[in-house]
Design an enzyme around this catalytic site. Sequence first.
Site, PDB file in Angstrom:
ATOM      1  N   HIS A  34       1.654   4.430  -2.913  1.00  0.00           N
ATOM      2  CA  HIS A  34       1.748   5.868  -2.499  1.00  0.00           C
ATOM      3  C   HIS A  34       3.049   6.552  -3.105  1.00  0.00           C
ATOM      4  O   HIS A  34       3.161   7.566  -3.794  1.00  0.00           O
ATOM      5  CB  HIS A  34       1.459   6.240  -1.050  1.00  0.00           C
ATOM      6  CG  HIS A  34       0.302   6.236  -0.420  1.00  0.00           C
ATOM      7  ND1 HIS A  34      -0.864   6.974  -1.099  1.00  0.00           N
ATOM      8  CD2 HIS A  34      -0.480   5.681   0.357  1.00  0.00           C
ATOM      9  CE1 HIS A  34      -2.032   6.592  -0.395  1.00  0.00           C
ATOM     10  NE2 HIS A  34      -1.769   5.812   0.633  1.00  0.00           N
TER      11      HIS A  34
ATOM     12  N   HIS B 209       0.839  -1.309  -0.146  1.00  0.00           N
ATOM     13  CA  HIS B 209      -0.095   0.044  -0.015  1.00  0.00           C
ATOM     14  C   HIS B 209       0.886   1.376   0.043  1.00  0.00           C
ATOM     15  O   HIS B 209       0.798   2.284  -0.900  1.00  0.00           O
ATOM     16  CB  HIS B 209      -0.993  -0.090   1.158  1.00  0.00           C
ATOM     17  CG  HIS B 209      -1.823   1.269   1.560  1.00  0.00           C
ATOM     18  ND1 HIS B 209      -3.157   1.280   0.804  1.00  0.00           N
ATOM     19  CD2 HIS B 209      -1.622   2.576   1.880  1.00  0.00           C
ATOM     20  CE1 HIS B 209      -3.865   2.393   1.137  1.00  0.00           C
ATOM     21  NE2 HIS B 209      -2.649   3.045   1.800  1.00  0.00           N
ATOM     22  N   GLU B 210       1.713   1.271   0.893  1.00  0.00           N
ATOM     23  CA  GLU B 210       2.546   2.498   1.053  1.00  0.00           C
ATOM     24  C   GLU B 210       3.563   2.629  -0.285  1.00  0.00           C
ATOM     25  O   GLU B 210       3.747   3.668  -0.708  1.00  0.00           O
ATOM     26  CB  GLU B 210       3.416   2.472   2.197  1.00  0.00           C
ATOM     27  CG  GLU B 210       2.680   2.587   3.673  1.00  0.00           C
ATOM     28  CD  GLU B 210       1.478   3.679   3.600  1.00  0.00           C
ATOM     29  OE1 GLU B 210       1.758   4.612   3.278  1.00  0.00           O
ATOM     30  OE2 GLU B 210       0.583   3.548   4.378  1.00  0.00           O
TER      31      GLU B 210
ATOM     32  N   GLU C  25      -4.740   7.766  -3.055  1.00  0.00           N
ATOM     33  CA  GLU C  25      -5.454   6.313  -2.444  1.00  0.00           C
ATOM     34  C   GLU C  25      -5.535   5.371  -3.663  1.00  0.00           C
ATOM     35  O   GLU C  25      -5.625   4.310  -3.578  1.00  0.00           O
ATOM     36  CB  GLU C  25      -6.397   6.671  -1.486  1.00  0.00           C
ATOM     37  CG  GLU C  25      -6.940   5.405  -0.679  1.00  0.00           C
ATOM     38  CD  GLU C  25      -5.794   5.155   0.493  1.00  0.00           C
ATOM     39  OE1 GLU C  25      -5.018   6.071   0.608  1.00  0.00           O
ATOM     40  OE2 GLU C  25      -6.037   4.261   1.179  1.00  0.00           O
TER      41      GLU C  25
HETATM   42 ZN    ZN Z   1      -3.110   5.092   1.943  1.00  0.00          ZN
END
Ligand code: ZN
Length: 500
Positions: free
Chosen positions: A268, A264-265, A294
Site C-alpha cells: 500500500h 501487505h502494508e 488492494e
Molecule cells: Zn490492504
Amino acid sequence: MESLQKLKARLGEVHRIRAATAVLRWDQQTYMPPGGTNARAEQVSTLSRLAHELFTSEETGRLLEAAETEAEGLDYDSDDAALLRVARRDYDLAVKLPPDWVEEMSRTAALAHGEWVKAKEEADYSIFKPWLAKMIDLNLRKAEYLGYEDCPYDALLDEYEPGMKTAQVREIFGALRKELVPLAQAIFKQADSVDDSFLHQHFDVKKQEQFAIEVIRQIGYDFERGRQDVSAHPFTIAFSINDVRITTRYEPDSLTSALFSSIHEAGHAMYEQGIAQELEGSILADGTSLGIHESQSRLWENIVGRSREFWHAFYPRLQEIFPDQLGDVKLDAFYRAINKVAPGYIRVDADEVSYNLHIMLRFELENELIDGTVTVDQAPDAWNAKMDEFLGLTPPNDALGILQDIHWSMGAIGYFPTYSLGNLISAQLYDRALEEHPDIPSEIERGEFGTLLGWMRENIHHHGRKYMPTELVERATGEPIQIRSFMGYLRQKFGQIYDI
Ligand code: ZN
C-alpha cells in the site's frame, strides 16, 4: 487561469488540514496514552469539520465552476484537467450529504463500534442487531442523498470503488465463482497434505521485526520517506507523498502473521510513495480507489511474497535468523506451508484460494440487506447458509460468523467487494508486467524488484487519482477487469502444490 490557481490554493489548504488530521490519527493508534482519547476525538472532529466546511463552501463551488470554464479544451491527460475532474466528483458527493446526516453517521459509528466489540466478545448478535439496523438505515439514506441509477448499493459501492456498478461486480463475481468453487473444493479435499505446524512455534519478535524490515526495504519501501511502528491493527497512512507510514503487530507464536502483514502494508505504502512528485499536496496525491490500492498490497504480499522465487532469495537469511525453528525445514516445505489452503471461518485468516469466497458471501448479503430481501433478524442464518454453500462450513457461533468484521460497525457497506477486485487486478497487472518483462521472476529469485516496482510506478502509482480505477486498469493492461489472470495464477500455483 486565475480561478484555477485560486481553486488549487483552496484545495491545498483542505489537503493540509486533512494531512494534519491524519498525523493525529496515526499518533492515536501508535503512541498516544489512553488518557488522550477524549481530547483527541475533539481535535480530530474539529479539524474534520473545518476541512469539510472549507471544501463544501459556496466559494469552492464558485471557483470550481469558473476554473472549469477557463480549462475548457485542456488535454484530458493533463494534471489540471484531471484535478478538475476529481475535484468536481469529490465536491458533488460532499455537498450532497447533509451535515445532519454526517454527524449522525459519525455519532452512530462511535457507539456502534463499542457495541460490536461487546457483541463479538460475547458472541451475542442481539447486542449488535439494532446497530446494524441503524447502519442499514443510514446507508439507505446516504444512497438517496447521493443518487443512483440502478440500485441503492451502486451509490454505496461508488464511494470505495469510483465508477464501479453493482451489476458489473455481480457479473465478475458470478464468473469467478463458477471457476473458483470447484478448484477450492478439489484443494480442500487435500488440505491435510500440507504441514504448516512449524510456522507456529516461538519466534522472537525482535528478530521477526529485523527480518520484516530487511524484506520490505529490499522490495522497495523507502524508509527515508516512511517508517514502521506497532499498532493493534496494521494500517498505512500518508501525510505526504514523502511521508507514508505503516504499522504492524508482532505475534510471538506466529512467524508469518506480522511478516506478510508488513509486506501487505508496504505494498500500500509503495503505491503512495510512487505518486508523481508534481502531484504533491494536491487532491490527486492519493490512491485512486480501494480496489487499486488492494491490488498493490496483494501483489507484494501474495503474488511476490508467497512465490517460490521470492523465498529462493530470502529463505537462507530467514533460516540464519531462526536456525532452531527452521534449520531442518527445507525451502520446498516452507513454500508449501506458507501457501497452505484450508477452509476456515475467518476472512482475515483466509488463504488466497478461499479469500474471495468470503468476499462473495458478504457482497451477496450486503445487497440483500440493502434491498430488504434479508432482514437484520434473518441475517445470521443467511450468513451461515452462505458459509455452508461457499465453504462447506457452519460457524459454531456468531463471533466466528456474522460478527467477525469491523466494517458494518463503522457504517461501511459496499467496501468488501474492493478486496476481491484488488486480488483480480493484482494478477491482471502482474500478467501484463510479465508480458513486457519476462525476466521479472528470475530477478525476484535474485532478490531484485526494481523492474516490477518500476512497471507499477509507471503504469499505476505515478498517476495518483488522475484516472478512475477501471480506466487505469484498461490503460495499464489494455482490457477491463477480468478473472482470467487470477484464475490462471491460482491454477498454476496451487495445482502444482496440491498436485491437481
Ligand atoms: Zn490492504
